[in-house]
Design a protein around this motif. Structure first.
Motif, PDB file in Angstrom:
ATOM      1  N   ARG A   1       0.820  -1.225   0.000  1.00 47.63           N
ATOM      2  CA  ARG A   1       0.000   0.000   0.000  1.00 47.63           C
ATOM      3  C   ARG A   1       0.847   1.265   0.000  1.00 47.63           C
ATOM      4  N   GLN A   2       2.033   1.175  -0.643  1.00 49.27           N
ATOM      5  CA  GLN A   2       2.914   2.351  -0.615  1.00 49.27           C
ATOM      6  C   GLN A   2       2.295   3.560  -1.317  1.00 49.27           C
TER       7      GLN A   2
ATOM      8  N   ARG B   1      -3.424   6.466   1.189  1.00 48.38           N
ATOM      9  CA  ARG B   1      -3.986   7.675   1.806  1.00 48.38           C
ATOM     10  C   ARG B   1      -3.095   8.356   2.837  1.00 48.38           C
TER      11      ARG B   1
ATOM     12  N   TYR C   1      -1.213  11.415  -2.951  1.00 52.53           N
ATOM     13  CA  TYR C   1      -2.179  10.379  -3.340  1.00 52.53           C
ATOM     14  C   TYR C   1      -3.602  10.920  -3.205  1.00 52.53           C
TER      15      TYR C   1
ATOM     16  N   ARG D   1      -6.385  11.176  -6.092  1.00 52.11           N
ATOM     17  CA  ARG D   1      -7.635  10.431  -5.933  1.00 52.11           C
ATOM     18  C   ARG D   1      -8.825  11.381  -6.049  1.00 52.11           C
TER      19      ARG D   1
ATOM     20  N   PHE E   1     -12.284   5.996  -5.871  1.00 52.86           N
ATOM     21  CA  PHE E   1     -11.223   4.983  -5.918  1.00 52.86           C
ATOM     22  C   PHE E   1     -11.246   4.153  -7.203  1.00 52.86           C
TER      23      PHE E   1
ATOM     24  N   ILE F   1       4.614  -1.101  -7.010  1.00 53.15           N
ATOM     25  CA  ILE F   1       3.530  -2.058  -7.227  1.00 53.15           C
ATOM     26  C   ILE F   1       2.430  -1.345  -7.992  1.00 53.15           C
TER      27      ILE F   1
ATOM     28  N   ALA G   1      -3.893  -0.797  -8.400  1.00 53.59           N
ATOM     29  CA  ALA G   1      -5.160  -1.411  -8.829  1.00 53.59           C
ATOM     30  C   ALA G   1      -5.779  -2.001  -7.568  1.00 53.59           C
ATOM     31  N   ASP G   2      -6.659  -2.991  -7.693  1.00 54.51           N
ATOM     32  CA  ASP G   2      -7.217  -3.637  -6.499  1.00 54.51           C
ATOM     33  C   ASP G   2      -7.532  -5.088  -6.815  1.00 54.51           C
ATOM     34  N   ILE G   3      -7.496  -5.933  -5.782  1.00 60.12           N
ATOM     35  CA  ILE G   3      -7.784  -7.355  -6.001  1.00 60.12           C
ATOM     36  C   ILE G   3      -9.246  -7.593  -6.404  1.00 60.12           C
TER      37      ILE G   3
ATOM     38  N   PHE H   1       0.083  -7.716  -9.609  1.00 62.19           N
ATOM     39  CA  PHE H   1      -0.509  -8.514  -8.534  1.00 62.19           C
ATOM     40  C   PHE H   1      -1.941  -8.901  -8.834  1.00 62.19           C
TER      41      PHE H   1
ATOM     42  N   TYR I   1     -14.749 -12.273  -0.557  1.00 65.18           N
ATOM     43  CA  TYR I   1     -15.476 -11.031  -0.838  1.00 65.18           C
ATOM     44  C   TYR I   1     -16.658 -11.285  -1.790  1.00 65.18           C
TER      45      TYR I   1
ATOM     46  N   SER J   1      -4.865 -12.671   1.629  1.00 62.59           N
ATOM     47  CA  SER J   1      -4.957 -11.935   2.897  1.00 62.59           C
ATOM     48  C   SER J   1      -5.718 -12.685   3.976  1.00 62.59           C
TER      49      SER J   1
ATOM     50  N   HIS K   1       1.974  -6.010   6.664  1.00 64.06           N
ATOM     51  CA  HIS K   1       0.700  -5.789   5.969  1.00 64.06           C
ATOM     52  C   HIS K   1       0.750  -4.362   5.438  1.00 64.06           C
TER      53      HIS K   1
HETATM   54  O1  CP3 Z   1      -0.047  -1.972  -2.424  1.00 68.37           O
HETATM   55  C1  CP3 Z   1      -0.343  -1.068  -3.238  1.00 68.37           C
HETATM   56  O2  CP3 Z   1      -0.012   0.129  -3.067  1.00 68.37           O
HETATM   57  C2  CP3 Z   1      -0.999  -1.453  -4.551  1.00 68.37           C
HETATM   58  C3  CP3 Z   1      -2.404  -1.261  -4.652  1.00 68.37           C
HETATM   59  C4  CP3 Z   1      -3.324  -2.145  -3.833  1.00 68.37           C
HETATM   60  C5  CP3 Z   1      -4.546  -1.681  -3.306  1.00 68.37           C
HETATM   61  N1  CP3 Z   1      -5.219  -2.743  -2.770  1.00 68.37           N
HETATM   62  C6  CP3 Z   1      -5.026  -0.290  -3.360  1.00 68.37           C
HETATM   63  C7  CP3 Z   1      -6.113   0.130  -2.461  1.00 68.37           C
HETATM   64  C8  CP3 Z   1      -3.226  -3.505  -3.521  1.00 68.37           C
HETATM   65  C9  CP3 Z   1      -2.107  -4.477  -3.785  1.00 68.37           C
HETATM   66  C10 CP3 Z   1      -4.450  -3.870  -2.875  1.00 68.37           C
HETATM   67  C11 CP3 Z   1      -4.744  -5.235  -2.442  1.00 68.37           C
HETATM   68  C12 CP3 Z   1      -5.988  -5.497  -1.727  1.00 68.37           C
HETATM   69  N2  CP3 Z   1      -7.199  -4.923  -1.904  1.00 68.37           N
HETATM   70  C13 CP3 Z   1      -6.126  -6.516  -0.766  1.00 68.37           C
HETATM   71  C14 CP3 Z   1      -5.030  -7.489  -0.349  1.00 68.37           C
HETATM   72  C15 CP3 Z   1      -4.022  -6.898   0.549  1.00 68.37           C
HETATM   73  C16 CP3 Z   1      -4.533  -6.566   1.907  1.00 68.37           C
HETATM   74  O3  CP3 Z   1      -4.544  -5.371   2.232  1.00 68.37           O
HETATM   75  O4  CP3 Z   1      -4.872  -7.494   2.658  1.00 68.37           O
HETATM   76  C17 CP3 Z   1      -7.443  -6.491  -0.304  1.00 68.37           C
HETATM   77  C18 CP3 Z   1      -8.039  -7.390   0.748  1.00 68.37           C
HETATM   78  C19 CP3 Z   1      -8.127  -5.483  -1.070  1.00 68.37           C
HETATM   79  C20 CP3 Z   1      -9.581  -5.130  -1.004  1.00 68.37           C
HETATM   80  C21 CP3 Z   1      -9.761  -3.757  -0.529  1.00 68.37           C
HETATM   81  N3  CP3 Z   1      -9.442  -2.640  -1.261  1.00 68.37           N
HETATM   82  C22 CP3 Z   1     -10.288  -3.344   0.704  1.00 68.37           C
HETATM   83  C23 CP3 Z   1     -10.744  -4.275   1.814  1.00 68.37           C
HETATM   84  C24 CP3 Z   1     -10.289  -1.955   0.703  1.00 68.37           C
HETATM   85  C25 CP3 Z   1     -10.873  -1.042   1.751  1.00 68.37           C
HETATM   86  C26 CP3 Z   1     -10.017  -0.954   2.949  1.00 68.37           C
HETATM   87  C27 CP3 Z   1      -9.180   0.296   2.899  1.00 68.37           C
HETATM   88  O5  CP3 Z   1      -7.956   0.200   3.170  1.00 68.37           O
HETATM   89  O6  CP3 Z   1      -9.767   1.353   2.632  1.00 68.37           O
HETATM   90  C28 CP3 Z   1      -9.699  -1.523  -0.527  1.00 68.37           C
HETATM   91  C29 CP3 Z   1      -9.465  -0.142  -0.947  1.00 68.37           C
HETATM   92  C30 CP3 Z   1      -8.086   0.216  -1.404  1.00 68.37           C
HETATM   93  N4  CP3 Z   1      -7.287  -0.538  -2.211  1.00 68.37           N
HETATM   94  C31 CP3 Z   1      -7.406   1.434  -1.103  1.00 68.37           C
HETATM   95  C32 CP3 Z   1      -6.176   1.388  -1.771  1.00 68.37           C
HETATM   96  C33 CP3 Z   1      -5.124   2.458  -1.818  1.00 68.37           C
HETATM   97  C34 CP3 Z   1      -7.981   2.577  -0.294  1.00 68.37           C
HETATM   98  C35 CP3 Z   1      -9.036   3.212  -1.132  1.00 68.37           C
HETATM   99  C36 CP3 Z   1      -9.084   4.707  -1.073  1.00 68.37           C
HETATM  100  O7  CP3 Z   1      -8.199   5.399  -1.622  1.00 68.37           O
HETATM  101  O8  CP3 Z   1     -10.091   5.184  -0.511  1.00 68.37           O
END
Ligand code: CP3
Length: 344
Positions: free
Chosen positions: A25-26, A29, A34, A38, A44, A71, A74-76, A142, A152, A207, A323
């Motif tokens: 998540r480098q 927010r 970032y 955004r 998002f 990295i 995107a999102d999973i 990824f 999910y 995860s 994490h």
């Molecule tokens: O690592 C990175 O910087 C690359 C981008 C990335 C995101 N999500 C961006 C994101 C990666 C690799 C993920 C993976 C991801 N997404 C996982 C597996 C890793 C983990 O954290 O366990 C999971 C379970 C998700 C699903 C997901 N996406 C959730 C549960 C949420 C909401 C929780 C939160 O942190 O807000 C997201 C949103 C999300 N994905 C954000 C980011 C930067 C935050 C969204 C925002 O900007 O409001």
């Protein structure tokens, strides 16, 4: 030609004097730049599907900190959306999806070939990044691992114990296994395209692997990751794979061999000295500083960072958090962690 990029050298099994470093998540927010991009994207998901802006947020932490890897942003959960699930994010709460719990709903998912219609912008982001990243920076693609993505899709949201997915596994095994199989095929196709677009390594995020017990861990975390890894390596010989079965605890031992991954990412629930003895003996490991140090900083951050680097100094290691970094983290603590790892 000898491999120059530090992350790729560590993934190939080389022990480096200073471990290369990146952070889950480098792009996120905790960074004001970032939040600005955004806001420009609107929300998002619009950011994820806008190649120029997604590439921009991927590059922000590289410019600010000079991490050794970027990295893809995107999102999973984009893969379930590409398979036909509805997906939206509720601010302050997290993702919501239309649920899949019956044979009828499973049958309505789109075939694997159709996912690229939705995911093409992601491949475009990868192409931009492979042009724009500094030459020493490795580009990581990824996907979620099938079990985590399935939790999910079945629940329609994040859950503390993955209860709905465990219930479907118990009550309607064919549908549960059908979802895992379709996600496995989809993930192979999705990651292959990321690699063709320029990703130099791919990571599988499982995860919620920690909630799988006994044979379930083998069948639904390890085996799908093994199938994905084998298929990718057959299509793209030499592509390094990082497996992250978060929460695996003692079951982290043996994950290199059982998945075929080049690197196993470990969370902060296992001690680095234990990881050195039981996991790193089989290959590269990535991890595992507690994310909360990015909030609290100070001497504890420095001493923990040094302890982890020392414990894992005798084998291939990529420094990372256990994490993702959280939105309340202080960007200056990230710099302190990097300076500590690099001995600055
Ligand atoms: O690592 C990175 O910087 C690359 C981008 C990335 C995101 N999500 C961006 C994101 C990666 C690799 C993920 C993976 C991801 N997404 C996982 C597996 C890793 C983990 O954290 O366990 C999971 C379970 C998700 C699903 C997901 N996406 C959730 C549960 C949420 C909401 C929780 C939160 O942190 O807000 C997201 C949103 C999300 N994905 C954000 C980011 C930067 C935050 C969204 C925002 O900007 O409001």
């Amino acid at each position: 030609m000898a491999q120059q990029k530090t992350i790729l050298r560590a993934l190939a099994g080389e022990t480096l004097a200073t471990p290369p470093i990146w952070m889950m998540r480098q792009a996120g927010r905790y960074l004001p730049e970032y939040k600005a991009t955004r806001a420009q994207a609107g929300d998002f998901l619009s950011l994820c599907y806008n190649p120029e802006l997604a590439a921009e947020v991927t590059l922000q932490p590289i410019r600010r900190y000079g991490f050794d890897a970027a990295i893809l942003f995107a999102d999973i959960l984009l893969l379930p959306q590409a398979l036909g699930a509805d997906l939206w994010f509720v601010t302050g709460e997290g993702p919501r999806l239309s649920t899949i719990t019956s044979a009828d709903e499973l049958a309505k998912l789109k075939p694997t070939d159709a996912i690229h219609d939705t995911l093409n912008p992601v491949y475009e982001t990868v192409k931009i990044l492979s042009r724009e990243l500094p030459k020493e920076t490795t580009l990581i693609g990824f996907a979620g691992a099938p079990w985590t993505v399935a939790t999910y899709m079945i629940a329609g949201q994040g859950t503390p114990d993955q209860g709905p997915a465990h219930a479907l596994k118990a009550e309607n095994r064919p549908v549960f296994e059908g979802i895992i199989d379709q996600l496995t095929e989809g993930t192979i196709a999705y990651l292959s395209k990321q690699i063709e677009a320029g990703a130099e390594c791919v990571k599988l995020f499982d995860s919620w692997a920690g909630s799988l017990q006994g044979d379930d861990f083998t069948n639904f975390s390890i085996k799908p990751m093994q199938r994905i890894t084998a298929a990718l390596k057959e299509k793209h010989p030499g592509i390094p794979v990082i497996a992250f079965p978060r929460g695996a605890g003692p079951k982290y031992a043996g994950v290199h061999a059982s998945t075929g991954a080049d690197c196993v990412a470990v969370d902060d629930g296992v001690d680095a000295a234990w990881v050195a003895e039981h996991v790193q003996k089989d290959g590269c490991v990535q991890g595992n500083l507690k994310s909360s140090h990015m909030v609290t900083g100070g001497d504890a951050l420095i001493s923990e960072t040094r302890r982890i680097c020392d414990a894992l100094s005798k084998g291939p290691h990529i420094f990372n958090l256990g994490h993702g970094i959280t939105p309340d983290a202080d960007p200056e603590n990230v710099q302190l962690m990097i300076d500590t790892v690099r001995g600055a």
